[in-house]
Design a protein around this motif. Structure first.
Motif, short mmCIF file in Angstrom:
data_model
loop_
_atom_site.label_atom_id
_atom_site.label_comp_id
_atom_site.label_asym_id
_atom_site.label_seq_id
_atom_site.Cartn_x
_atom_site.Cartn_y
_atom_site.Cartn_z
N ASP A 63 0.56 -0.56 8.68
CA ASP A 63 0.94 -0.80 10.07
C ASP A 63 1.70 0.39 10.66
OD1 ASP A 63 -0.26 -3.26 9.96
OD2 ASP A 63 1.60 -4.38 9.62
N MET A 64 2.59 0.98 9.87
CA MET A 64 3.42 2.07 10.39
C MET A 64 2.75 3.45 10.27
SD MET A 64 6.35 2.76 7.44
CE MET A 64 7.18 1.20 7.75
N PHE A 65 1.67 3.54 9.52
CA PHE A 65 1.04 4.82 9.19
C PHE A 65 0.75 5.69 10.42
CE2 PHE A 65 -2.33 7.72 7.98
CZ PHE A 65 -1.91 8.18 6.74
N PRO A 66 0.13 5.15 11.49
CA PRO A 66 -0.23 6.03 12.62
C PRO A 66 0.96 6.68 13.29
CG PRO A 66 -1.40 3.93 12.74
CD PRO A 66 -0.35 3.78 11.68
N ASP A 67 2.15 6.07 13.21
CA ASP A 67 3.33 6.59 13.90
C ASP A 67 4.23 7.45 13.03
OD1 ASP A 67 2.60 5.19 16.25
OD2 ASP A 67 3.48 3.36 15.42
N LEU A 68 3.85 7.63 11.76
CA LEU A 68 4.67 8.41 10.84
C LEU A 68 4.48 9.91 11.06
CD1 LEU A 68 4.14 6.51 7.46
CD2 LEU A 68 6.20 6.48 8.89
N PRO A 69 5.52 10.72 10.84
CA PRO A 69 5.35 12.18 10.83
C PRO A 69 4.38 12.58 9.71
CG PRO A 69 7.68 11.58 10.87
CD PRO A 69 6.92 10.32 10.60
N ARG A 70 3.84 13.79 9.81
CA ARG A 70 2.81 14.21 8.87
C ARG A 70 3.27 14.09 7.42
NH1 ARG A 70 1.22 17.69 5.43
NH2 ARG A 70 3.24 18.76 5.51
N ALA A 71 4.47 14.57 7.11
CA ALA A 71 4.96 14.55 5.73
C ALA A 71 5.08 13.12 5.21
CB ALA A 71 6.30 15.26 5.62
N LEU A 72 5.53 12.20 6.05
CA LEU A 72 5.67 10.81 5.61
C LEU A 72 4.31 10.13 5.48
CD1 LEU A 72 8.87 9.47 7.41
CD2 LEU A 72 8.61 10.59 5.18
N ARG A 73 3.33 10.59 6.25
CA ARG A 73 1.97 10.05 6.06
C ARG A 73 1.42 10.46 4.70
NH1 ARG A 73 -0.93 11.08 11.83
NH2 ARG A 73 0.10 13.05 11.49
N VAL A 74 1.74 11.68 4.28
CA VAL A 74 1.34 12.14 2.95
C VAL A 74 1.97 11.25 1.88
CG1 VAL A 74 1.47 14.03 1.28
CG2 VAL A 74 0.95 14.53 3.68
N VAL A 75 3.25 10.94 2.06
CA VAL A 75 3.96 10.09 1.10
C VAL A 75 3.36 8.68 1.10
CG1 VAL A 75 6.17 9.02 0.52
CG2 VAL A 75 6.10 11.39 1.31
N ALA A 76 3.10 8.13 2.28
CA ALA A 76 2.55 6.78 2.38
C ALA A 76 1.18 6.70 1.72
CB ALA A 76 2.45 6.37 3.85
N THR A 77 0.35 7.71 1.94
CA THR A 77 -0.97 7.74 1.32
C THR A 77 -0.85 7.78 -0.20
OG1 THR A 77 -1.93 8.87 3.24
CG2 THR A 77 -3.14 9.02 1.16
N TYR A 78 0.09 8.59 -0.69
CA TYR A 78 0.28 8.70 -2.14
C TYR A 78 0.74 7.37 -2.72
CZ TYR A 78 0.95 11.02 -6.59
OH TYR A 78 0.83 11.39 -7.91
N LEU A 79 1.63 6.69 -2.04
CA LEU A 79 2.11 5.39 -2.53
C LEU A 79 0.96 4.39 -2.63
CD1 LEU A 79 5.01 6.51 -2.09
CD2 LEU A 79 5.59 4.30 -1.07
N MET A 80 0.10 4.38 -1.63
CA MET A 80 -0.99 3.41 -1.62
C MET A 80 -2.09 3.75 -2.62
SD MET A 80 -1.38 2.25 2.39
CE MET A 80 -1.38 3.88 3.14
N GLU A 81 -2.32 5.04 -2.84
CA GLU A 81 -3.44 5.43 -3.70
C GLU A 81 -3.03 5.63 -5.16
OE1 GLU A 81 -5.42 8.84 -2.03
OE2 GLU A 81 -6.73 7.51 -0.85
N HIS A 82 -1.72 5.83 -5.44
CA HIS A 82 -1.28 6.10 -6.81
C HIS A 82 -0.09 5.23 -7.20
CE1 HIS A 82 -3.87 9.67 -6.80
NE2 HIS A 82 -3.40 9.92 -5.60
N PRO A 83 -0.23 3.92 -7.13
CA PRO A 83 0.91 3.05 -7.47
C PRO A 83 1.36 3.20 -8.91
CG PRO A 83 -1.11 1.78 -7.28
CD PRO A 83 -1.43 3.14 -6.76
N GLY A 84 0.43 3.51 -9.82
CA GLY A 84 0.81 3.70 -11.21
C GLY A 84 1.75 4.88 -11.39
N ASP A 85 1.53 5.97 -10.63
CA ASP A 85 2.41 7.13 -10.69
C ASP A 85 3.81 6.78 -10.21
OD1 ASP A 85 0.28 8.55 -11.58
OD2 ASP A 85 0.15 9.92 -9.87
#
Length: 293
Positions: free
Chosen positions: A13-35
């Motif tokens: 929900d918050m992804f479109p409004d995040l700054p670029r760096a935080l979008r990178v972090v959000a994507t990593y959290l969603m795609e690499h939960p095991g890490d």
């Protein structure tokens, strides 16, 4: 809905409004939960290619005091084996099998399928799936989208759904023409789109058009960070690891059957009457094999 699923919903929900760096972090959290569960914040930041403070910033935006609190959500998931499929990777066919060990490959395939199905049932909340089925039930029409490898699964969804109601409409692409099939999509409708990464471009574009027209978007996809999931109102995640050169659709098939099953639970009288009529017509038209006397 568990904390892990709620957090993924928040991130989308918050992804479109995040700054670029935080979008990178959000994507990593969603795609690499095991890490997130097993690696230090320094290692995770290095893997994601962003600075350490960005992980703490996103944690606070999600309502956690520290990154450690956020990480604990992922640790609990790993302890429950809910996200193990993100880290378990069976050997693929490109690795040489010097011993021609067919039994080992058969075992690898069995393990991958078992892990996918186990993760599917452990991560998907039954009440959440019932809520999605309720969205389908309350919609005037339900458009079904699936291209490339996902097309046959959209057809399967249309076959099962069509037996329960006349509201299901398969989006077809004969001659490369899609527009005619979605012209009437509106806020009264729902769209169920099936795609795994890398997502089919036509599927994402069609979903975005339907989203712009205020239809409810239901994504059946392998990642909460996939382009399809990011434009959806509801995401049904389907683990898809495989030792083969292509991704597995076993979980997607189960999800399709479960969704129609939950839809049927909410519409039993109407569904039974329609199926009874369809079966009578099939028998009348001789669609089933019958031994000649």
């Amino acid at each position: 809905m568990g904390d892990y699923l709620k957090m993924n919903e928040q991130l989308r929900d918050m992804f479109p409004d995040l700054p670029r760096a935080l979008r990178v972090v959000a994507t990593y959290l969603m795609e690499h939960p095991g890490d997130i569960a097993t690696l230090s914040m320094r290692q995770v930041a290095s893997n994601a290619g962003v600075s350490l403070p960005n992980f703490s910033r996103l944690a606070k935006l999600l309502g956690y005091e520290t990154y450690g609190e956020l990480r604990e959500i992922y640790r609990r998931q790993v302890q429950q084996h809910d996200v193990s499929y993100y880290q378990l990777r069976a050997e693929n066919l490109q690795k040489s099998n010097k011993d021609n060990d067919n039994t080992r490959f058969w075992g690898d395939l069995q393990n991958a399928v078992t892990d996918n199905v186990t993760a599917l049932f452990e991560t998907m909340d039954a009440d959440y799936l019932a809520d999605v089925a309720r969205v389908v039930a309350e919609s005037e029409h339900v458009y079904l989208i699936g291209m490339q490898a996902s097309h046959s699964f959209a057809q399967y969804l249309n076959y099962l759904g069509g037996m329960t109601s006349d509201k299901f409409r398969l989006v077809r692409s004969e001659g490369g023409i899609y527009a005619d099939t979605i012209t009437d999509v509106s806020e009264r409708d729902a769209v169920i789109a099936v795609s795994q990464q890398p997502c089919a471009g036509a599927t994402v574009r069609l979903a975005k058009v339907a989203q712009d027209r205020k239809a409810k978007i239901i994504a059946i996809s392998d990642s909460p960070a996939s382009p399809l999931a990011m434009c959806a109102d509801h995401v049904l995640l389907t683990p898809n690891q495989s030792p083969l050169f292509f991704e597995s659709y076993v979980s997607a098939t189960i999800m399709i059957e479960a969704l129609i099953g939950f839809y049927t639970l909410n519409n039993t009288p109407e569904v039974i009457g329609r199926i009874e009529k369809i079966e009578a017509d099939r028998i009348l038209l001789g669609e089933y094999w019958k031994d000649e006397d």
